[in-house]
Scaffold this active site. Structure first.
Site, PDB file in Angstrom:
ATOM      1  N   ASP A   1      -8.241  -3.732  -3.467  1.00  0.00           N
ATOM      2  CA  ASP A   1      -8.469  -4.291  -1.882  1.00  0.00           C
ATOM      3  C   ASP A   1      -9.237  -3.478  -1.582  1.00  0.00           C
ATOM      4  O   ASP A   1      -9.558  -4.053   0.453  1.00  0.00           O
ATOM      5  CB  ASP A   1      -7.358  -4.801  -1.143  1.00  0.00           C
ATOM      6  CG  ASP A   1      -6.175  -3.237  -1.062  1.00  0.00           C
ATOM      7  OD1 ASP A   1      -7.007  -2.277  -1.162  1.00  0.00           O
ATOM      8  OD2 ASP A   1      -5.099  -3.382  -0.664  1.00  0.00           O
ATOM      9  N   SER A   2     -10.114  -2.640  -1.819  1.00  0.00           N
ATOM     10  CA  SER A   2     -10.765  -2.267  -0.916  1.00  0.00           C
ATOM     11  C   SER A   2     -12.162  -2.944  -0.600  1.00  0.00           C
ATOM     12  O   SER A   2     -13.169  -3.176  -0.036  1.00  0.00           O
ATOM     13  CB  SER A   2     -11.211  -0.212  -1.356  1.00  0.00           C
ATOM     14  OG  SER A   2     -11.794  -0.590  -3.169  1.00  0.00           O
TER      15      SER A   2
ATOM     16  N   GLU B   1       1.165  -1.484  -2.918  1.00  0.00           N
ATOM     17  CA  GLU B   1       1.649  -0.489  -2.800  1.00  0.00           C
ATOM     18  C   GLU B   1       2.726   0.445  -2.240  1.00  0.00           C
ATOM     19  O   GLU B   1       3.260  -1.328  -1.467  1.00  0.00           O
ATOM     20  CB  GLU B   1       0.485   0.082  -1.691  1.00  0.00           C
ATOM     21  CG  GLU B   1      -1.331   0.110  -1.581  1.00  0.00           C
ATOM     22  CD  GLU B   1      -1.739   0.159  -0.465  1.00  0.00           C
ATOM     23  OE1 GLU B   1      -1.409   0.483   0.937  1.00  0.00           O
ATOM     24  OE2 GLU B   1      -3.002   0.032  -0.538  1.00  0.00           O
TER      25      GLU B   1
ATOM     26  N   GLU C   1      -2.714   8.683  -3.933  1.00  0.00           N
ATOM     27  CA  GLU C   1      -3.809   8.570  -3.045  1.00  0.00           C
ATOM     28  C   GLU C   1      -4.127   9.971  -2.197  1.00  0.00           C
ATOM     29  O   GLU C   1      -2.789   9.937  -1.196  1.00  0.00           O
ATOM     30  CB  GLU C   1      -4.150   7.148  -3.154  1.00  0.00           C
ATOM     31  CG  GLU C   1      -5.697   7.240  -1.555  1.00  0.00           C
ATOM     32  CD  GLU C   1      -5.964   6.277  -1.466  1.00  0.00           C
ATOM     33  OE1 GLU C   1      -5.973   4.952  -1.270  1.00  0.00           O
ATOM     34  OE2 GLU C   1      -6.730   6.213  -0.315  1.00  0.00           O
TER      35      GLU C   1
ATOM     36  N   LYS D   1      -1.107  -3.954  -9.112  1.00  0.00           N
ATOM     37  CA  LYS D   1      -1.165  -2.743  -8.421  1.00  0.00           C
ATOM     38  C   LYS D   1      -0.364  -3.540  -6.887  1.00  0.00           C
ATOM     39  O   LYS D   1      -0.852  -4.290  -6.364  1.00  0.00           O
ATOM     40  CB  LYS D   1      -2.307  -2.439  -8.206  1.00  0.00           C
ATOM     41  CG  LYS D   1      -1.950  -1.077  -6.971  1.00  0.00           C
ATOM     42  CD  LYS D   1      -3.109   0.105  -7.814  1.00  0.00           C
ATOM     43  CE  LYS D   1      -3.981   0.378  -6.619  1.00  0.00           C
ATOM     44  NZ  LYS D   1      -3.750   0.629  -5.536  1.00  0.00           N
TER      45      LYS D   1
ATOM     46  N   ASP E   1      -5.172  -5.425  -7.405  1.00  0.00           N
ATOM     47  CA  ASP E   1      -4.074  -5.356  -5.800  1.00  0.00           C
ATOM     48  C   ASP E   1      -3.763  -6.409  -5.827  1.00  0.00           C
ATOM     49  O   ASP E   1      -4.642  -7.642  -4.503  1.00  0.00           O
ATOM     50  CB  ASP E   1      -5.100  -4.357  -4.670  1.00  0.00           C
ATOM     51  CG  ASP E   1      -5.626  -2.921  -4.781  1.00  0.00           C
ATOM     52  OD1 ASP E   1      -4.095  -2.710  -5.508  1.00  0.00           O
ATOM     53  OD2 ASP E   1      -6.085  -2.473  -4.121  1.00  0.00           O
TER      54      ASP E   1
HETATM   55  O1  KIV Z   1      -8.408  -0.795  -3.362  1.00  0.00           O
HETATM   56  C1  KIV Z   1      -8.393   0.335  -4.045  1.00  0.00           C
HETATM   57  O2  KIV Z   1      -9.663   1.022  -3.835  1.00  0.00           O
HETATM   58  C2  KIV Z   1      -7.677   1.248  -3.842  1.00  0.00           C
HETATM   59  C3  KIV Z   1      -7.967   2.437  -4.439  1.00  0.00           C
HETATM   60  C4  KIV Z   1      -8.681   3.516  -4.086  1.00  0.00           C
HETATM   61  C5  KIV Z   1      -7.523   3.538  -5.505  1.00  0.00           C
HETATM   62  O3  KIV Z   1      -6.481   1.082  -4.214  1.00  0.00           O
END
Ligand code: KIV
Length: 271
Positions: free
Chosen positions: A51-52, A122, A189, A120, A90
């Site tokens: 989600d980055s 959080e 992280e 994934k 994510d």
């Molecule tokens: O969204 C992302 O890029 C991440 C990584 C920093 C692990 O969750």
């Protein structure tokens, strides 16, 4: 006929074997077809459609605004590029925290509409019902503890997490809970290296670190950061393998100059 090569695919089982054998796991983000193709051809083990994307692709300050539809768009572009890597996607902010039923709906949409291999999300005990429900549908889940950017407004800063004993103990018990419920791997992280190493030793599932030292089972970085496309983000944990910002800018400056001077196109570059 398929255009995709016959290769031995990385699965969650392969990652578990790598941990058992002490082989380090490499993971990078990707959000589009063209870069995902290069990342996969280079031999990466895991591609994270993170989600980055909210930051590096859309220019938002945080990861919170990206939507489930946008994640599915990025994930399906990546999936079309990948022959070998395991693709993890994510679950975006707001798509799994409310209740486990909507978490399952979100995960199913990602798997069905993008063709992703896993998701994934959080958090630890606070989202464990959502994790269990997604897992019960046969969808592999990667956990994410430590600095969890979707909670940035709770933390107030992006500094190192779990430096104090109390928070470190919660993190260790969350890691064990995620393993017990069936997560296939875990991202840690921005936590102290000694704590990350302890978690990697105390759980049997692969632990992938970002800003968590070398005592874990693998590393992940944001592709645009490690390629130096993004010039402004310079945390201590980041190693830049290139300076693409300068290289791309120079190429574009040269192109502009060639167009203006009528050097481009030349005789061989026309019909
Ligand atoms: O969204 C992302 O890029 C991440 C990584 C920093 C692990 O969750």
């Amino acid at each position: 006929m398929s255009v995709h090569k016959e290769v031995k695919k990385v699965t969650t089982h392969v990652l578990q074997e790598m941990k058992t054998k002490g082989e380090k796991i490499s993971m990078l983000t990707a959000y589009d077809y063209s870069l995902a193709r290069i990342v996969d051809d280079a031999g990466i083990d895991v591609i994270l459609v993170g989600d980055s994307a909210s930051n590096v692709m859309a220019g938002h300050e945080t990861t919170l605004p990206i939507t489930l539809d946008q994640m599915i768009y990025h994930a399906s572009s990546v999936i079309r590029a990948v022959d070998r890597a395991l693709v993890v996607v994510d679950l975006p902010f707001g798509s799994y925290q409310g209740n486990s039923r909507s978490a399952l709906d979100s995960a199913i949409r990602i798997m069905k509409e993008s063709g992703a291999h896993s998701v994934k999300l959080e958090g630890g005990s606070e989202v464990i019902e959502s994790i269990s429900r997604i897992l019960s549908a046969g969808i592999p889940v990667m956990g994410h503890l430590g600095l969890t950017p979707q909670s940035i407004y709770k933390f107030g800063t992006y500094t190192v997490r779990a430096k104090e004993e109390e928070e470190a103990n919660v993190l260790i018990s969350d890691a064990k809970l995620l393993q017990e419920k069936g997560c296939f791997a875990l991202v840690l992280e921005k936590i102290p290296a000694s704590l990350a190493e302890r978690v990697a030793k105390e759980v049997t599932i692969p632990v992938i670190g970002i800003g968590a030292g070398s005592g874990v089972d693998g590393q992940v970085l944001v592709l645009h950061d490690m390629l130096g496309i993004n010039n402004e983000f310079k945390p201590r944990f980041l190693r830049k393998y290139n300076n693409l910002y300068e290289q791309i800018k120079d190429s574009i400056t040269n192109y502009i100059s060639d167009v203006r001077s009528i050097d481009f196109p030349n005789e061989k570059e026309q019909y």
